[in-house]
Design a protein around this motif. Structure first.
Motif, PDB file in Angstrom:
ATOM      1  N   THR A 131     -10.933  -7.932   2.409  1.00 10.06           N
ATOM      2  CA  THR A 131     -11.552  -7.698   1.105  1.00 10.06           C
ATOM      3  C   THR A 131     -10.507  -7.680   0.005  1.00 10.06           C
ATOM      4  O   THR A 131     -10.710  -8.255  -1.066  1.00 10.06           O
ATOM      5  N   ARG A 132      -9.403  -7.018   0.276  1.00  8.64           N
ATOM      6  CA  ARG A 132      -8.331  -6.965  -0.730  1.00  8.64           C
ATOM      7  C   ARG A 132      -7.767  -8.357  -0.997  1.00  8.64           C
ATOM      8  O   ARG A 132      -7.528  -8.733  -2.149  1.00  8.64           O
ATOM      9  N   THR A 189     -16.319  -3.635 -12.747  1.00 10.54           N
ATOM     10  CA  THR A 189     -15.207  -2.716 -13.073  1.00 10.54           C
ATOM     11  C   THR A 189     -13.931  -3.513 -13.341  1.00 10.54           C
ATOM     12  O   THR A 189     -12.914  -3.334 -12.662  1.00 10.54           O
ATOM     13  N   PRO A 190     -13.965  -4.387 -14.335  1.00 12.04           N
ATOM     14  CA  PRO A 190     -12.805  -5.259 -14.585  1.00 12.04           C
ATOM     15  C   PRO A 190     -11.558  -4.497 -15.032  1.00 12.04           C
ATOM     16  O   PRO A 190     -10.441  -5.034 -14.926  1.00 12.04           O
ATOM     17  N   ASP A 218     -12.321   4.317  -4.007  1.00 15.45           N
ATOM     18  CA  ASP A 218     -13.587   3.671  -3.638  1.00 15.45           C
ATOM     19  C   ASP A 218     -14.062   4.148  -2.276  1.00 15.45           C
ATOM     20  O   ASP A 218     -15.257   4.412  -2.075  1.00 15.45           O
ATOM     21  N   PHE A 219     -13.141   4.243  -1.321  1.00 20.53           N
ATOM     22  CA  PHE A 219     -13.517   4.675   0.023  1.00 20.53           C
ATOM     23  C   PHE A 219     -14.048   6.111   0.003  1.00 20.53           C
ATOM     24  O   PHE A 219     -15.041   6.424   0.668  1.00 20.53           O
ATOM     25  N   LYS A 255      -3.694  -2.150  -6.603  1.00 17.61           N
ATOM     26  CA  LYS A 255      -3.055  -0.876  -6.271  1.00 17.61           C
ATOM     27  C   LYS A 255      -3.854  -0.161  -5.183  1.00 17.61           C
ATOM     28  O   LYS A 255      -5.087  -0.141  -5.197  1.00 17.61           O
ATOM     29  N   ASN A 256      -3.152   0.459  -4.255  1.00 18.24           N
ATOM     30  CA  ASN A 256      -3.784   1.120  -3.119  1.00 18.24           C
ATOM     31  C   ASN A 256      -4.718   2.253  -3.546  1.00 18.24           C
ATOM     32  O   ASN A 256      -5.775   2.457  -2.947  1.00 18.24           O
ATOM     33  N   MET A 257      -4.320   3.005  -4.578  1.00 20.87           N
ATOM     34  CA  MET A 257      -5.090   4.179  -4.960  1.00 20.87           C
ATOM     35  C   MET A 257      -6.510   3.815  -5.384  1.00 20.87           C
ATOM     36  O   MET A 257      -7.450   4.585  -5.160  1.00 20.87           O
ATOM     37  N   SER A 258      -6.697   2.646  -5.974  1.00 24.26           N
ATOM     38  CA  SER A 258      -8.043   2.219  -6.380  1.00 24.26           C
ATOM     39  C   SER A 258      -8.951   2.080  -5.164  1.00 24.26           C
ATOM     40  O   SER A 258     -10.125   2.451  -5.199  1.00 24.26           O
TER      41      SER A 258
END
Length: 364
Positions: A335-336, A273-274, A287-288, A280-283
């Motif tokens: 991870t981030r 998913t490049p 995912d969560f 950004k937090n929303m991404s």
């Protein structure tokens, strides 16, 4: 400037207390059918053994006629990745083949890999298929979990929509087995020039089964512009001792896979998913939410409960998704951070590749 290696194959074996396992592995290597013009060597790295592995390995090689040089090195720092780093540095040839000390290569393995890598210079990593050999008859449940032992065909896919790849071809989803993996030295050099730092140590002795370094290498090589390929004609036998064929050992393997998920996900996000910006937090929130819905779906929960009640060992595989969900939360910050680190490495590699191409054009 790091200069290119000559064409040939460097077989890299890292071992920890592998004296008993090394003998058949080296005997199979000594029987390799390699063309007269194909150069090759064997590099044996001892990762802190206490069983005189290097001396016994050299004695075995000499007993089998020493068809090519076998060079030995000691890496006292624990972790397979540390041993491999040393082997990469010492490799004399452009194509490297990572062979575990319990891998028995078929006689044409090295020549087949050499031929394909010589023809297709876009291939950075090349893998094949494995079969199992056992110290004792495998238990009845083994066939259902054989892939966690890297036995059989790897789950690799190609095309759109993805279809499982069972013939020679480019891998677009998944990674090949780490056992018997070929890697182009040019790809490794570019990674190091781009300041690649592994997020893993690799297996440490017999106690820590933490893996993931094989998949990480595949993803990293793909991120810098090389291709992953699968060649089922590359076949080896993976030998397993009786201690690895118990119901106590299986949870340890699965738990180690769950622990690697967070680190590998940094690579998977950039590979698959490049276009999504994970700075950004929303991404991450999206995912969560997706992982939570998938993990705790009625279908998955029912399947897990049924397998658990039956005592079917496959419930351990189904349960891995719950570990993954848990690790997403626990390892979020790491991870981030890893994602940003890997992305920076990829950008440096792209810049280096462009600079190298510009220099080649200027020289014409």
């Amino acid at each position: 400037m790091i200069h290119a290696r000559p064409a040939g194959v460097s077989v890299l074996i890292c071992t920890y207390n592998g004296a008993q396992r090394l003998t058949p592995t080296l005997e199979h290597l000594a029987r390799q059918q390699v063309a007269a013009g194909t150069a090759w060597e064997v590099i044996l790295v001892d990762n802190g053994s206490t069983d005189n592995s290097l001396a016994l390995g050299m004695a075995c090689w000499n007993h089998n006629g020493s068809p090519v040089p076998l060079r030995t090195f000691l890496q006292p720092v624990p972790g397979k990745n540390n041993a491999l780093e040393l082997a990469y540095q010492e490799a004399a040839y452009e194509y490297m083949c990572i062979v575990d000390d319990d891998n028995w290569l078929e006689d044409n393995y090295l020549q087949s890999g050499f031929d394909l890598l010589s023809r297709q210079d876009t291939i950075g990593v090349l893998g094949g298929s494995n079969k199992g050999a056992f110290e004792v008859p495998p238990p009845a449940w083994f066939a259902r979990v054989s892939r966690i032992y890297a036995v059989g065909e790897p789950l690799v896919f190609t095309g759109t929509p993805p279809q499982q790849l069972t013939t020679l071809g480019k891998i677009t989803q998944g990674t090949p087995w780490g056992a018997g993996l070929f890697i182009r030295h040019a790809a490794w050099r570019l990674l190091k020039e781009a300041n690649f730092e592994s997020l893993f140590t690799g297996r440490i002795g017999e106690k820590q089964l933490s893996a993931g370094e094989d998949d990480e290498l595949c993803y990293a090589v793909r991120l810098i512009g090389y291709e992953l390929w699968y060649e089922p004609a590359l076949r080896l036998t993976h030998f397993m001792t009786k201690g690895r064929l118990t119901t106590d050992y299986v949870p340890r393997i699965i738990h180690s896979f769950s622990q690697t998920y967070s680190r590998l996900s940094a690579y998977r996000r950039l590979v698959y998913t490049p276009d999504i910006d994970y700075s950004k937090n929303m991404s991450w929130v999206k995912d969560f939410a997706y992982i939570t819905l998938r993990t705790f779906s009625i279908k998955n929960l029912v399947k897990y409960i049924k397998l658990r009640m039956k005592g079917d060992i496959e419930y351990l595989l189904e349960g891995q998704q719950f570990y993954t969900w848990f690790n997403f939360i626990v390892d979020y910050r790491e991870t981030r951070s890893n994602y940003l680190k890997v992305k920076s490495m990829q950008e440096r590699a792209r810049l280096l590749s462009k600079t190298s191409l510009s220099n080649k054009v200027a020289d014409l």
